[in-house]
Design a protein around this motif. Structure first.
Motif, mmCIF file in Angstrom:
data_model
loop_
_atom_site.group_PDB
_atom_site.id
_atom_site.type_symbol
_atom_site.label_atom_id
_atom_site.label_comp_id
_atom_site.label_asym_id
_atom_site.label_seq_id
_atom_site.Cartn_x
_atom_site.Cartn_y
_atom_site.Cartn_z
ATOM 1 N N GLY A 162 0.811 -1.213 0.000
ATOM 2 C CA GLY A 162 0.000 0.000 0.000
ATOM 3 C C GLY A 162 0.845 1.262 0.000
ATOM 4 N N VAL A 163 1.939 1.247 0.753
ATOM 5 C CA VAL A 163 2.861 2.392 0.760
ATOM 6 C C VAL A 163 3.406 2.647 -0.645
ATOM 7 N N MET A 164 3.843 1.574 -1.303
ATOM 8 C CA MET A 164 4.385 1.715 -2.647
ATOM 9 C C MET A 164 3.313 2.183 -3.634
ATOM 10 N N ALA A 165 2.094 1.661 -3.487
ATOM 11 C CA ALA A 165 0.999 2.073 -4.369
ATOM 12 C C ALA A 165 0.703 3.559 -4.193
ATOM 13 N N CYS A 166 0.774 4.046 -2.953
ATOM 14 C CA CYS A 166 0.578 5.478 -2.713
ATOM 15 C C CYS A 166 1.675 6.291 -3.391
ATOM 16 N N GLY A 167 2.902 5.781 -3.350
ATOM 17 C CA GLY A 167 3.989 6.465 -4.044
ATOM 18 C C GLY A 167 3.719 6.589 -5.531
ATOM 19 N N VAL A 168 3.183 5.509 -6.118
ATOM 20 C CA VAL A 168 2.804 5.556 -7.532
ATOM 21 C C VAL A 168 1.688 6.574 -7.744
ATOM 22 N N GLY A 169 0.723 6.591 -6.830
ATOM 23 C CA GLY A 169 -0.383 7.549 -6.935
ATOM 24 C C GLY A 169 0.099 8.987 -6.887
ATOM 25 N N ILE A 170 1.072 9.258 -6.025
ATOM 26 C CA ILE A 170 1.637 10.609 -5.947
ATOM 27 C C ILE A 170 2.313 10.978 -7.256
ATOM 28 N N ARG A 171 3.029 10.020 -7.841
ATOM 29 C CA ARG A 171 3.699 10.283 -9.124
ATOM 30 C C ARG A 171 2.677 10.637 -10.202
ATOM 31 N N VAL A 207 -3.006 11.764 -1.048
ATOM 32 C CA VAL A 207 -2.451 10.417 -1.220
ATOM 33 C C VAL A 207 -1.330 10.186 -0.211
ATOM 34 N N LEU A 208 -0.539 11.231 0.049
ATOM 35 C CA LEU A 208 0.555 11.115 1.009
ATOM 36 C C LEU A 208 0.042 10.804 2.409
ATOM 37 N N VAL A 209 -1.065 11.406 2.791
ATOM 38 C CA VAL A 209 -1.653 11.115 4.099
ATOM 39 C C VAL A 209 -2.009 9.630 4.205
ATOM 40 N N LEU A 210 -2.551 9.076 3.119
ATOM 41 C CA LEU A 210 -2.857 7.643 3.114
ATOM 42 C C LEU A 210 -1.574 6.830 3.245
ATOM 43 N N LEU A 211 -0.500 7.293 2.611
ATOM 44 C CA LEU A 211 0.800 6.618 2.727
ATOM 45 C C LEU A 211 1.249 6.593 4.179
ATOM 46 N N TRP A 212 1.081 7.725 4.874
ATOM 47 C CA TRP A 212 1.456 7.778 6.289
ATOM 48 C C TRP A 212 0.607 6.821 7.125
ATOM 49 N N VAL A 213 -0.645 6.667 6.747
ATOM 50 C CA VAL A 213 -1.512 5.720 7.454
ATOM 51 C C VAL A 213 -0.966 4.301 7.306
ATOM 52 N N PHE A 214 -0.564 3.943 6.100
ATOM 53 C CA PHE A 214 0.017 2.614 5.874
ATOM 54 C C PHE A 214 1.295 2.433 6.691
ATOM 55 N N ILE A 215 2.118 3.475 6.780
ATOM 56 C CA ILE A 215 3.330 3.383 7.589
ATOM 57 C C ILE A 215 2.970 3.161 9.054
ATOM 58 N N GLY A 216 1.934 3.862 9.519
ATOM 59 C CA GLY A 216 1.471 3.648 10.882
ATOM 60 C C GLY A 216 1.012 2.220 11.118
ATOM 61 N N VAL A 217 0.325 1.648 10.136
ATOM 62 C CA VAL A 217 -0.125 0.254 10.235
ATOM 63 C C VAL A 217 1.077 -0.685 10.306
ATOM 64 N N ILE A 218 2.095 -0.402 9.503
ATOM 65 C CA ILE A 218 3.315 -1.219 9.518
ATOM 66 C C ILE A 218 3.955 -1.211 10.902
ATOM 67 N N VAL A 219 4.050 -0.016 11.498
ATOM 68 C CA VAL A 219 4.640 0.093 12.839
ATOM 69 C C VAL A 219 3.815 -0.691 13.853
ATOM 70 N N TRP A 220 2.481 -0.543 13.799
ATOM 71 C CA TRP A 220 1.607 -1.242 14.729
ATOM 72 C C TRP A 220 1.751 -2.752 14.589
ATOM 73 N N LEU A 221 1.751 -3.245 13.375
ATOM 74 C CA LEU A 221 1.897 -4.687 13.153
ATOM 75 C C LEU A 221 3.239 -5.193 13.666
ATOM 76 N N SER A 222 4.285 -4.411 13.467
ATOM 77 C CA SER A 222 5.623 -4.834 13.907
ATOM 78 C C SER A 222 5.708 -4.928 15.423
ATOM 79 N N ILE A 223 4.982 -4.042 16.123
ATOM 80 C CA ILE A 223 5.034 -4.026 17.581
ATOM 81 C C ILE A 223 4.031 -5.010 18.188
ATOM 82 N N ALA A 224 2.793 -4.954 17.708
ATOM 83 C CA ALA A 224 1.724 -5.764 18.322
ATOM 84 C C ALA A 224 1.763 -7.226 17.896
ATOM 85 N N LYS A 225 2.164 -7.465 16.641
ATOM 86 C CA LYS A 225 2.170 -8.851 16.114
ATOM 87 C C LYS A 225 0.864 -9.570 16.457
ATOM 88 N N PRO A 226 -0.264 -9.047 16.004
ATOM 89 C CA PRO A 226 -1.569 -9.558 16.450
ATOM 90 C C PRO A 226 -1.917 -10.962 15.990
#
Length: 227
Positions: A162-171, A207-226
């Motif tokens: 999703g982060v990469m897709a947002c980067g494409v969207g910004i382009r 689109v960048l805000v959505l990218l930041w949301v995906f980064i936040g999800v990545i951080v949460w998953l890395s810490i919580a490991k649900p």
């Protein structure tokens, strides 16, 4: 390599992996802030705005570096933790590939105005699309379904896609920016064209805000490991 030495090296790689995520987010913040300044500086001489816009494109390289580092370090970690098969050979191969990839990304940037620039740029874009497809397929277990990869990591790969897709969207959003910018360079700055530039900034930032949301999800998953 002795197991203790390998454990320590893996720990340092994990630290680097985390630091790169902060580096990526920080780069995006700097780029967006400077880009906003350029887009809303209606009274600034156009030559100065162009110089600052060139600076934005130079800073954008840091996002590309972060993508390469995050991907290659992630593969190294996955191999060292046994989430993907191959162990140390795969980890070393990923590290070597990451170094070569960094060199290619730098060449694409430096040669963008060279006659080979368009071809290198196309190869760069296509390679990112392929990487996105591989990451998504892995997250869906279409690739490596039998690997001992935990669910949280597969979700993390999906978020990274999703982060990469947002980067494409910004382009894609910036295509309109450069089209209008070229018109301003050729026949002058007008209020209508400035309005288009500002509108493009708003679209790209959304689109960048959505990218930041995906980064936040990545951080949460890395810490919580649900899962």
């Amino acid at each position: 390599m002795p197991s203790e030495a390998r454990r320590r090296m893996t720990l340092w790689i994990l630290v680097a992996h985390i630091a790169v995520l902060g580096y990526w987010l920080g780069s995006e913040l700097v780029i967006n802030s400077t880009y906003r300044y350029v887009c809303f500086a209606d009274n600034m001489p156009f030559t100065e705005r162009t110089r600052l816009m060139d600076h934005v494109m130079h800073v954008d390289q840091h996002v590309r570096y972060a993508l390469v580092l995050q991907t290659s370090l992630g593969i190294v970690l996955a191999a060292n933790y046994g989430f993907i098969p191959g162990g140390a050979p795969v980890a070393f191969a990923a590290a070597a590939f990451g170094i070569l990839w960094l060199g290619f990304v730098e060449a694409v940037h430096r040669l963008r105005k060279h006659e080979a620039g368009p071809l290198l740029g196309k190869i760069d874009r296509v390679s990112r699309y392929i990487l996105m497809a591989v990451l998504l397929a892995t997250s869906l277990s279409l690739i490596g379904g039998a690997w001992p990869m935990p669910g949280w990591l597969r979700w993390k790969l999906a978020a990274f896609t999703g982060v990469m897709a947002c980067g494409v969207g910004i382009r894609f959003a910036l295509i309109a920016h450069f089209r209008t910018w070229a018109q301003m360079a050729a026949s002058g700055v007008t209020p209508e064209r400035n309005a288009l530039i500002r509108a493009t900034y708003v679209q790209a930032t959304a689109v960048l805000v959505l990218l930041w949301v995906f980064i936040g999800v990545i951080v949460w998953l890395s810490i919580a490991k649900p899962v």
